[in-house]
Scaffold this motif. Structure first.
Motif, PDB file in Angstrom:
ATOM      1  N   LYS A  25       0.820  -1.219   0.000  1.00 33.68           N
ATOM      2  CA  LYS A  25       0.000   0.000   0.000  1.00 33.68           C
ATOM      3  C   LYS A  25       0.851   1.265   0.000  1.00 33.68           C
ATOM      4  N   LYS A  26       2.029   1.201   0.556  1.00 33.56           N
ATOM      5  CA  LYS A  26       2.882   2.394   0.633  1.00 33.56           C
ATOM      6  C   LYS A  26       3.732   2.615  -0.609  1.00 33.56           C
ATOM      7  N   PRO A  28       3.056   2.771  -3.966  1.00 34.57           N
ATOM      8  CA  PRO A  28       2.610   3.797  -4.919  1.00 34.57           C
ATOM      9  C   PRO A  28       2.762   5.216  -4.367  1.00 34.57           C
ATOM     10  N   ASP A  29       2.464   5.390  -3.089  1.00 34.43           N
ATOM     11  CA  ASP A  29       2.618   6.717  -2.481  1.00 34.43           C
ATOM     12  C   ASP A  29       4.085   7.142  -2.452  1.00 34.43           C
ATOM     13  N   THR A  30       4.947   6.203  -2.153  1.00 38.82           N
ATOM     14  CA  THR A  30       6.375   6.497  -2.121  1.00 38.82           C
ATOM     15  C   THR A  30       6.885   6.864  -3.507  1.00 38.82           C
ATOM     16  N   ARG A  32       5.108   8.073  -5.979  1.00 31.72           N
ATOM     17  CA  ARG A  32       4.508   9.352  -6.352  1.00 31.72           C
ATOM     18  C   ARG A  32       5.255  10.514  -5.707  1.00 31.72           C
ATOM     19  N   SER A  33       5.574  10.395  -4.425  1.00 31.10           N
ATOM     20  CA  SER A  33       6.293  11.478  -3.750  1.00 31.10           C
ATOM     21  C   SER A  33       7.720  11.610  -4.272  1.00 31.10           C
ATOM     22  N   LYS A  36       7.395  13.568  -7.523  1.00 33.29           N
ATOM     23  CA  LYS A  36       7.173  14.994  -7.264  1.00 33.29           C
ATOM     24  C   LYS A  36       8.469  15.670  -6.826  1.00 33.29           C
TER      25      LYS A  36
END
Length: 66
Positions: A25-26, A28-30, A32-33, A36
């Protein structure tokens, strides 16, 4: 010793370690960040490059000159 370098199974082991350490779960967020952050770094580096480049055709304007 390191004749074959990276083989496909090496990448599979690395991917499994990342999934175990960070959780699915983490990831994709990692990613993405991280994307950015890289975009911000790239734009800031470009801004610094543009800021340091002084065009030769236009001399600096002195606001105190009449």
């Amino acid at each position: 010793m390191l004749r074959n370098g990276l083989e496909p199974w090496h990448l599979l082991v690395v991917a499994i370690v990342f999934i175990v350490l960070f959780g699915s779960k983490k990831l994709p967020d990692t990613a993405r960040s991280l994307g950015k952050s890289l975009r911000i770094l790239k734009s800031e580096a470009k801004a610094m490059k543009d800021e340091n480049a002084v065009p030769a055709a236009h001399p600096p304007v002195d606001p105190a000159a009449p």
